[in-house]
Design an enzyme around this catalytic site. Sequence first.
Site, PDB file in Angstrom:
ATOM      1  N   ARG A  36       1.425  -7.292   1.338  1.00 50.16           N
ATOM      2  CA  ARG A  36       0.257  -7.468   2.195  1.00 50.16           C
ATOM      3  C   ARG A  36      -0.815  -8.070   1.441  1.00 50.16           C
ATOM      4  O   ARG A  36      -1.357  -7.534   0.233  1.00 50.16           O
ATOM      5  CB  ARG A  36      -0.211  -6.131   2.755  1.00 50.16           C
ATOM      6  CG  ARG A  36       0.886  -5.263   3.427  1.00 50.16           C
ATOM      7  CD  ARG A  36       0.350  -3.950   4.163  1.00 50.16           C
ATOM      8  NE  ARG A  36       1.292  -3.200   4.845  1.00 50.16           N
ATOM      9  CZ  ARG A  36       0.960  -2.182   5.875  1.00 50.16           C
ATOM     10  NH1 ARG A  36       0.009  -1.768   5.856  1.00 50.16           N
ATOM     11  NH2 ARG A  36       2.096  -1.803   6.085  1.00 50.16           N
ATOM     12  N   VAL A  43       3.572  -3.079  11.000  1.00 49.85           N
ATOM     13  CA  VAL A  43       3.159  -4.419  10.145  1.00 49.85           C
ATOM     14  C   VAL A  43       4.318  -5.063   9.381  1.00 49.85           C
ATOM     15  O   VAL A  43       4.440  -6.119   9.462  1.00 49.85           O
ATOM     16  CB  VAL A  43       2.240  -3.828   9.157  1.00 49.85           C
ATOM     17  CG1 VAL A  43       1.727  -4.888   8.158  1.00 49.85           C
ATOM     18  CG2 VAL A  43       0.949  -3.428   9.668  1.00 49.85           C
ATOM     19  N   ARG A  47       5.328   1.864  17.888  1.00 48.59           N
ATOM     20  CA  ARG A  47       4.932   0.875  18.099  1.00 48.59           C
ATOM     21  C   ARG A  47       5.533  -0.218  17.305  1.00 48.59           C
ATOM     22  O   ARG A  47       6.379   0.116  16.240  1.00 48.59           O
ATOM     23  CB  ARG A  47       3.368   0.845  17.815  1.00 48.59           C
ATOM     24  CG  ARG A  47       3.290   1.451  16.501  1.00 48.59           C
ATOM     25  CD  ARG A  47       1.948   0.995  15.852  1.00 48.59           C
ATOM     26  NE  ARG A  47       1.421   2.046  15.035  1.00 48.59           N
ATOM     27  CZ  ARG A  47       1.797   1.765  13.696  1.00 48.59           C
ATOM     28  NH1 ARG A  47       2.484   0.832  13.143  1.00 48.59           N
ATOM     29  NH2 ARG A  47       1.560   2.520  12.633  1.00 48.59           N
ATOM     30  N   ILE A  55       6.032  16.926  -0.997  1.00 52.54           N
ATOM     31  CA  ILE A  55       7.187  16.664  -1.830  1.00 52.54           C
ATOM     32  C   ILE A  55       6.649  15.767  -2.889  1.00 52.54           C
ATOM     33  O   ILE A  55       5.988  14.954  -2.897  1.00 52.54           O
ATOM     34  CB  ILE A  55       8.021  15.794  -0.955  1.00 52.54           C
ATOM     35  CG1 ILE A  55       8.140  16.428   0.443  1.00 52.54           C
ATOM     36  CG2 ILE A  55       9.497  15.541  -1.639  1.00 52.54           C
ATOM     37  CD1 ILE A  55       9.412  17.658   0.521  1.00 52.54           C
TER      38      ILE A  55
HETATM   39  P1  ADP Z   1      -0.131   8.226   8.456  1.00 52.21           P
HETATM   40  O1  ADP Z   1       0.397   8.426   9.888  1.00 52.21           O
HETATM   41  O2  ADP Z   1      -1.349   8.568   8.027  1.00 52.21           O
HETATM   42  O3  ADP Z   1       0.570   7.081   7.533  1.00 52.21           O
HETATM   43  P2  ADP Z   1       2.388   9.849   7.265  1.00 52.21           P
HETATM   44  O4  ADP Z   1       2.616  11.215   7.859  1.00 52.21           O
HETATM   45  O5  ADP Z   1       2.996   8.531   7.634  1.00 52.21           O
HETATM   46  O6  ADP Z   1       0.763   9.441   7.406  1.00 52.21           O
HETATM   47  O7  ADP Z   1       2.260   9.858   5.490  1.00 52.21           O
HETATM   48  C1  ADP Z   1       1.884   8.645   4.786  1.00 52.21           C
HETATM   49  C2  ADP Z   1       2.176   8.946   3.373  1.00 52.21           C
HETATM   50  O8  ADP Z   1       1.480   9.902   2.948  1.00 52.21           O
HETATM   51  C3  ADP Z   1       3.670   9.148   2.978  1.00 52.21           C
HETATM   52  O9  ADP Z   1       4.340   7.794   3.012  1.00 52.21           O
HETATM   53  C4  ADP Z   1       3.403   9.754   1.918  1.00 52.21           C
HETATM   54  O10 ADP Z   1       3.366   8.920   0.727  1.00 52.21           O
HETATM   55  C5  ADP Z   1       2.478  10.901   2.057  1.00 52.21           C
HETATM   56  N1  ADP Z   1       2.994  12.222   2.452  1.00 52.21           N
HETATM   57  C6  ADP Z   1       2.847  12.759   3.745  1.00 52.21           C
HETATM   58  N2  ADP Z   1       3.510  13.741   3.839  1.00 52.21           N
HETATM   59  C7  ADP Z   1       3.882  14.130   2.633  1.00 52.21           C
HETATM   60  C8  ADP Z   1       4.602  15.148   1.939  1.00 52.21           C
HETATM   61  N3  ADP Z   1       4.698  16.202   2.908  1.00 52.21           N
HETATM   62  N4  ADP Z   1       4.698  15.353   0.683  1.00 52.21           N
HETATM   63  C9  ADP Z   1       4.395  14.000  -0.098  1.00 52.21           C
HETATM   64  N5  ADP Z   1       3.979  13.251   0.685  1.00 52.21           N
HETATM   65  C10 ADP Z   1       3.557  12.849   1.686  1.00 52.21           C
END
Ligand code: ADP
Length: 456
Positions: A340, A297, A294, A203
């Site tokens: 942070r 932060v 969980r 995205i």
């Molecule tokens: P983690 O568990 O490593 O934190 P996440 O799935 O929560 O990974 O994703 C962390 C960040 O990565 C998101 O906040 C976003 O910025 C980016 N991200 C993850 N998936 C997508 C996607 N499908 N398209 C665009 N950005 C993404």
Amino acid sequence: MIQKILIANRGEIALRIVRACRELGIKSLAVYSEADVQSLHVQLADEAICIGGPRSADSYLKADRIIAAAEIADVDAIHPGFGFLSENAEFAEQCETCNIKFIGPPSSAIRSMGDKAVAKETVKKAGVPVVPGSDGPVANEADAIKLARTIGYPVIIKAVSGGGGRGMRIAHNDVSFAKELHVARNEAEKAFGDSSVYIEKYIEKPRHIEFQILADEHGKIIHLGERDCSVQRRHQKLIEESPSPFLIANPALRKKMGKAAVRAAEAANYQNAGTVEFLVDAQGNFYFIEMNTRIQVEHPVTEEVTGIDLIKQQILIANGEPLGFDQSDITFDRHAIECRINAEDPARNFAPSPGTIGLYYSPGGHGVRVDSHAYSGYQIPPYYDSMIGKLICFGKTREIAIERTYRALSEYLIRGIKTTIPLHKAIMMDPVFKEGKATTAYMEDFANRTPAEMFE
Ligand code: ADP
């Protein structure tokens, strides 16, 4: 009744849990590594037991030693904090088997939400929108490329067991896809001991908006509003705020997303505190990406906006108590921003800056909260993550919260190490951030148009 809690963590979150225990009249037991002898959580807890060497693998990740410490000290419950063993289903299960209450969801919920591919399937069935992508891990390169073409480039390759922004790669065409698939698998294997990856539509310039969930053990699930965590560096959060500037302008969307978050938690038979994370595009389409099973932060921004102590709620829920409020009782009457504070040098590509803090003076005053384990003379061990504290500022409006954050950041005196404070100050003055326009692409753009001297 829970009377004594072992805190299976370190740093500011361990301290945060000690504080909640004290207010509830519950005894706390700190466990610590040889590198954390001088740590504040060890000093402030009622009891403390050393569980091993400095490396996390020799201490904070040693489930058997932590359970042994719990049995020796006769505790009723373990709070895992975040990171370390907090999302480890086997650890939660071991606690269950030993009749020690794990302060978090049941191991079954950790399992179903911990595998990101399974999590997506689970919530999709409950009618929650997910990012288009592979149904589960991709098998081989040929199939994966076919699928990437069907989804349409750009795509993101993500580790099934991922976390902390690691094991994530973006591909724009077949050639870069083959290369990035390889890199992502290697990274995932190294970081999580599991090389399986899945793919998703990438995205472009979304916002990261997540909902805080509380679920008791009697079937009641509510949400405590959202946090906007779009200001990220390498997919890791730097600044979080509540409410989201995007949803302030779209209250109907907030309602819809809140309901979807509760549905996702219901689908996982969720209990205790958790977070449902979404990406939101410019048109307001939202997509589930994962659920964190969980405390997070950034939980303090929700606490300051709703007035609800999330750690206390976690303990009360684990104690079997029903939630003392309904969805309609939750009000959001302030704006809160968290920065942070990391021991990193933002002027030198965020190089870690461990060492001894010579002088430490943290800000105070109206609307300012500091959650930190740092003090003058504190030696930052090189073995753990670089966060030395969180600054949370709040006020009636977003403008006040931003001004207050800038004022508070200016009060900090930290000698001997580099920190992210100058970067946060520059962001608080930045027109794009001030207008509430930051997406997950913000930091890259901000760094490109801001001279590094600004962060000195
Ligand atoms: P983690 O568990 O490593 O934190 P996440 O799935 O929560 O990974 O994703 C962390 C960040 O990565 C998101 O906040 C976003 O910025 C980016 N991200 C993850 N998936 C997508 C996607 N499908 N398209 C665009 N950005 C993404």
